[in-house]
Design an enzyme around this catalytic site. Structure first.
Site, short mmCIF file in Angstrom:
data_model
loop_
_atom_site.label_atom_id
_atom_site.label_comp_id
_atom_site.label_asym_id
_atom_site.label_seq_id
_atom_site.Cartn_x
_atom_site.Cartn_y
_atom_site.Cartn_z
N ASN A 39 27.27 11.71 49.03
CA ASN A 39 28.20 12.31 49.92
C ASN A 39 28.21 12.39 51.83
OD1 ASN A 39 30.22 14.86 51.27
ND2 ASN A 39 30.42 15.21 49.16
N HIS A 50 32.55 10.79 47.95
CA HIS A 50 31.83 11.53 47.40
C HIS A 50 30.35 10.26 47.18
CE1 HIS A 50 34.90 14.03 45.25
NE2 HIS A 50 34.01 14.46 47.14
N GLU A 52 29.04 9.08 44.41
CA GLU A 52 29.47 8.24 43.52
C GLU A 52 29.40 7.25 44.05
OE1 GLU A 52 29.65 11.16 43.31
OE2 GLU A 52 29.11 12.47 41.03
N SER A 77 28.19 16.65 38.49
CA SER A 77 29.14 16.32 37.33
C SER A 77 29.77 15.85 38.38
CB SER A 77 29.50 17.67 36.77
OG SER A 77 30.24 17.42 35.80
N CYS A 79 33.25 14.60 40.15
CA CYS A 79 35.31 14.96 40.16
C CYS A 79 35.59 13.62 39.24
CB CYS A 79 34.93 15.23 41.28
SG CYS A 79 36.04 13.62 42.40
N CYS A 82 35.25 10.26 41.24
CA CYS A 82 34.34 9.53 40.96
C CYS A 82 33.89 9.50 39.22
CB CYS A 82 33.07 10.93 41.48
SG CYS A 82 33.22 10.73 43.04
N ASP A 142 35.78 20.06 49.65
CA ASP A 142 35.47 18.57 48.87
C ASP A 142 35.83 18.52 47.58
OD1 ASP A 142 33.52 16.57 49.53
OD2 ASP A 142 32.49 17.30 47.83
#
Lengths: 148, 148
Positions: A39, A50, A52, A77, A79, A82, A142
């Site tokens: 991130n 982010h 990912e 996990s 969002c 992503c 975020d």
């Protein structure tokens, strides 16, 4: 700990050391890391990087079949943004460190045929839980929430 | 033509002039443009800078309520990644140039309460249709498809 997940954890810790949000991701193709990231909201003032997304961006343009054969390891996990990127590039497998601190769009991913595995890694849960407790406003930003 | 949509069209045309994929987006907050952008796959070798993502990134970090009060204008129906970003930041309204050449996740957006309007703008449809016809492989890459 799975060797690829460990790299994702190290990415998260690198982000934390930079003063950023500790989430890390690794993209693995045929048992080989093709990219990794974390991130960068604080570091780059970015609203799209982010972990990912950073890993995907670091993978850069690939032969069209590559993403379809990857596994994405990520400490938290994913969002909706992503998860949407995972669906766009048809990444078939996602290994998630934990979803106790934040549960993203796992159900959407599963409903679209993505193989989702959640590790509930205690180290990962503690790292994120501590970060959120100490940085509530930043964390809310975020994940697109208004801080109360 | 709506003045904000026209800016999105001009972004798309700017992308085309740069040798890129002609998709443009504009983020409007309280009748004022806060950012705009276009697809940068070719220009930056980026796999995440679709037009909507480029506009969001150019908006940069905002006070938490701002995205919740924006309208996103975009020349083409948003893919799963861009739709996921719209959901993450709770952007309540999306005005889409057309969905004849590509239909993204409009139904998901609507199911989550986003106000989605599709203009089916003839100029927009023709621009994208011509581009896809002449750049099939590149287009397939942009939407995560394997070219046949």
């Amino acid at each position: 700990m799975n060797k690829f997940f460990k790299v994702a954890m190290n990415e998260a810790l690198e982000g934390l050391n930079e003063g950023g949000i500790p989430i890390g991701s690794v993209l693995v193709h045929k048992d080989k890391i093709i990219s990794q990231g974390h991130n960068r909201r604080i570091q780059k003032g970015s609203v799209i990087l982010h972990a990912e997304m950073d890993a995907l961006e670091n993978a850069s343009r690939q032969h069209e079949h590559v993403f379809h054969e990857c596994t994405l390891y990520t400490t938290l996990s994913p969002c909706s943004m992503c998860s949407g990127a995972i669906l766009l590039y048809k990444i078939p497998r996602v290994v998630i460190g934990e979803n106790k601190n934040f549960k993203g769009e796992e159900e959407l991913l599963i409903s679209r045929g993505v193989d989702v595995k959640v590790l509930q890694n205690p180290e990962c849960i503690e790292m994120m839980s501590k970060f959120i407790k100490n940085n509530k406003k930043l964390w809310d930003e975020d994940i697109g929430q208004i801080s109360l």
